[in-house]
Design a protein around this motif. Structure first.
Motif, mmCIF file in Angstrom:
data_model
loop_
_atom_site.group_PDB
_atom_site.id
_atom_site.type_symbol
_atom_site.label_atom_id
_atom_site.label_comp_id
_atom_site.label_asym_id
_atom_site.label_seq_id
_atom_site.Cartn_x
_atom_site.Cartn_y
_atom_site.Cartn_z
ATOM 1 N N UNK B 88 0.818 -1.224 0.000
ATOM 2 C CA UNK B 88 0.000 0.000 0.000
ATOM 3 C C UNK B 88 0.853 1.276 0.000
ATOM 4 N N UNK B 89 2.017 1.237 0.627
ATOM 5 C CA UNK B 89 2.891 2.410 0.615
ATOM 6 C C UNK B 89 3.460 2.611 -0.797
ATOM 7 N N UNK B 90 3.842 1.514 -1.436
ATOM 8 C CA UNK B 90 4.332 1.620 -2.817
ATOM 9 C C UNK B 90 3.258 2.230 -3.724
ATOM 10 N N UNK B 91 2.023 1.838 -3.455
ATOM 11 C CA UNK B 91 0.915 2.370 -4.254
ATOM 12 C C UNK B 91 0.797 3.883 -4.064
ATOM 13 N N UNK B 92 0.976 4.355 -2.830
ATOM 14 C CA UNK B 92 0.943 5.804 -2.573
ATOM 15 C C UNK B 92 2.042 6.499 -3.385
ATOM 16 N N UNK B 93 3.236 5.902 -3.405
ATOM 17 C CA UNK B 93 4.350 6.501 -4.154
ATOM 18 C C UNK B 93 4.023 6.549 -5.656
ATOM 19 N N UNK B 201 1.190 20.286 -1.171
ATOM 20 C CA UNK B 201 -0.144 19.794 -0.799
ATOM 21 C C UNK B 201 -0.258 18.287 -1.068
ATOM 22 N N UNK B 202 0.200 17.858 -2.247
ATOM 23 C CA UNK B 202 0.115 16.433 -2.596
ATOM 24 C C UNK B 202 0.987 15.595 -1.669
ATOM 25 N N UNK B 203 2.187 16.100 -1.361
ATOM 26 C CA UNK B 203 3.101 15.382 -0.464
ATOM 27 C C UNK B 203 2.525 15.251 0.934
ATOM 28 N N UNK B 204 1.911 16.338 1.406
ATOM 29 C CA UNK B 204 1.340 16.313 2.754
ATOM 30 C C UNK B 204 0.250 15.258 2.846
ATOM 31 N N UNK B 205 -0.612 15.212 1.835
ATOM 32 C CA UNK B 205 -1.689 14.213 1.835
ATOM 33 C C UNK B 205 -1.110 12.803 1.762
ATOM 34 N N UNK B 206 -0.107 12.621 0.908
ATOM 35 C CA UNK B 206 0.498 11.285 0.756
ATOM 36 C C UNK B 206 1.211 10.873 2.045
ATOM 37 N N UNK B 207 1.871 11.829 2.700
ATOM 38 C CA UNK B 207 2.578 11.512 3.955
ATOM 39 C C UNK B 207 1.607 11.042 5.027
ATOM 40 N N UNK B 208 0.456 11.678 5.070
ATOM 41 C CA UNK B 208 -0.559 11.269 6.043
ATOM 42 C C UNK B 208 -1.019 9.846 5.742
ATOM 43 N N UNK B 209 -1.220 9.553 4.463
ATOM 44 C CA UNK B 209 -1.646 8.193 4.089
ATOM 45 C C UNK B 209 -0.586 7.170 4.498
ATOM 46 N N UNK B 210 0.695 7.493 4.250
ATOM 47 C CA UNK B 210 1.769 6.555 4.610
ATOM 48 C C UNK B 210 1.846 6.403 6.124
ATOM 49 N N UNK B 211 1.663 7.512 6.840
ATOM 50 C CA UNK B 211 1.679 7.432 8.304
ATOM 51 C C UNK B 211 0.602 6.476 8.799
ATOM 52 N N UNK B 212 -0.558 6.511 8.143
ATOM 53 C CA UNK B 212 -1.669 5.654 8.562
ATOM 54 C C UNK B 212 -1.379 4.179 8.257
ATOM 55 N N UNK B 213 -0.762 3.939 7.090
ATOM 56 C CA UNK B 213 -0.423 2.555 6.725
ATOM 57 C C UNK B 213 0.717 2.059 7.610
ATOM 58 N N UNK B 214 1.688 2.930 7.863
ATOM 59 C CA UNK B 214 2.875 2.533 8.626
ATOM 60 C C UNK B 214 3.953 2.040 7.691
ATOM 61 N N UNK B 215 5.187 2.124 8.170
ATOM 62 C CA UNK B 215 6.306 1.714 7.332
ATOM 63 C C UNK B 215 6.795 0.331 7.707
ATOM 64 N N UNK B 216 6.015 -0.373 8.555
ATOM 65 C CA UNK B 216 6.460 -1.685 9.012
ATOM 66 C C UNK B 216 7.037 -2.452 7.840
ATOM 67 N N UNK B 217 8.343 -2.586 7.844
ATOM 68 C CA UNK B 217 8.965 -3.355 6.781
ATOM 69 C C UNK B 217 8.800 -4.812 7.129
ATOM 70 N N UNK B 218 9.328 -5.659 6.271
ATOM 71 C CA UNK B 218 9.248 -7.089 6.561
ATOM 72 C C UNK B 218 10.249 -7.480 7.647
ATOM 73 N N UNK B 219 10.937 -6.470 8.166
ATOM 74 C CA UNK B 219 11.925 -6.743 9.223
ATOM 75 C C UNK B 219 11.227 -7.006 10.549
ATOM 76 N N UNK B 220 10.331 -7.967 10.558
ATOM 77 C CA UNK B 220 9.569 -8.248 11.785
ATOM 78 C C UNK B 220 10.183 -9.422 12.522
#
Lengths: 220, 220
Positions: B88-93, B201-220
């Motif tokens: 989902x983060x890739x999709x935002x990008x 404006x576009x970056x701010x909206x996208x940043x909020x979306x990424x914040x909501x998804x989270x950056x949890x990488x597969x490094x779990x």
């Protein structure tokens, strides 16, 4: 710097070995488990982790677990570009996989392990699937025996897992030095005596072609 | 282990910094040049190189030059899988790059540098092209200022090269901690006041979306 008899720097080896505990299958560690797994004192682990963190190779997450840091991406980028094989060698791998209908791997020796530096998957649904960067112990499997100095071709059955077979031949440079092992791996059911003979012949011819092209990576 | 005031292990930092001299643009070194570039004594360089060779991270070629070893491929494999962003983060990008028609990069901080962990190239012929794993100094460019603690959006012109401009916004986690900088970069000719306002404006909206998804990488 405290050096071992072979002139290596002990704390650096410890740091590398600590980093090596982080794998695709285990990407995060608690300090306690790192201490157990490494056999080092906890204070040593903490200092090594702090050092790796300084260069972004490890990260301590907010929950205290240690994970791989983005600094590794730099190394990834470097390794991926430095270990690009010449296109003519890739072509040999593609032709060999098509001819033998099995997955072809090229391994080089790195100290006491072999590392897969290239792979061309075979065309069949049941096939060997590995990854560039995968390591095998020296002496293990057909490629491991070739890189451990076995003469000519080597054959293995039941490695790296039951039901897997492999045939490998050496790749030499112009001066006759052992450069790599070229291997065909697949299900043992397709590695009867007739197939092994045919694979050995195809591998031998392909190894000679690769020797003539050379493995000169872009690491020039 | 000799430790610095901050608890890091000096010889390990030296080894990492020696490895860092090997880049895509400079993949082989003579020992003499490594000694000059690192500022270390030649005996220290030789011991560190020998140590890196023991783990396959460096290789001495037959002509005596030092190059990147196949052991790096292990790190490459690990970093590439650990730093896969959620889809989902890739999709935002992708959407952001399509909307703004410029290249989008996501940077995280790694000690004193920022590291590009994802990129989506813009659709135009003249565009910013970087690479995952690329590093920038902290405080440098719009993303560097965001990750250095600048409030809100940052704009840069003429960095990292003359004629390049960038706008970046912060990405936070659920607790308000700074996670990353999201940046749009392209030729300065397309970064006039009107475009910068729209990008922000576009970056701010996208940043909020990424914040909501989270950056949890597969490094779990």
């Amino acid at each position: 710097m405290k050096t071992d008899d072979d002139g290596s720097v002990r704390s650096v080896l410890r740091a590398f070995d600590l980093l090596a505990l982080f794998t695709e299958h285990r990407r995060t560690w608690a300090v306690k488990d790192l201490t157990t797994a490494s056999g080092l004192a906890k204070t040593t682990v903490l200092r090594l982790v702090a050092t790796c963190e300084q260069r972004g190779l490890l990260w301590t997450r907010p929950d205290g677990r240690i994970t791989v840091g983005p600094g590794m991406l730099r190394w990834a980028q470097l390794a991926n570009t430095a270990w690009q094989l010449p296109e003519p060698v890739r072509q040999v791998l593609r032709e060999l996989a098509a001819e033998c209908r099995e997955t072809v791997n090229l391994y080089v020796r790195s100290t006491s392990v072999l590392v897969c530096v290239a792979q061309q998957e075979g065309p069949l649904a049941i096939r060997h699937v590995g990854r560039v960067g995968d390591e095998l112990p020296l002496g293990f499997g057909a490629a491991g025996r070739v890189l451990d100095g076995a003469e000519g071709a080597a054959v293995s059955h039941g490695e790296p897992e039951p039901g897997a077979s492999s045939v490998a031949t050496p790749v030499h440079d112009g001066d006759g030095r052992l450069l790599a092992a070229l291997a065909i791996t697949g299900p043992s059911s397709r590695f009867g005596p007739g197939e092994v003979a045919a694979f050995t012949e195809a591998l031998t011819a392909a190894s000679v072609r690769i020797s003539q092209i050379g493995l000169a990576t872009r690491a020039e």
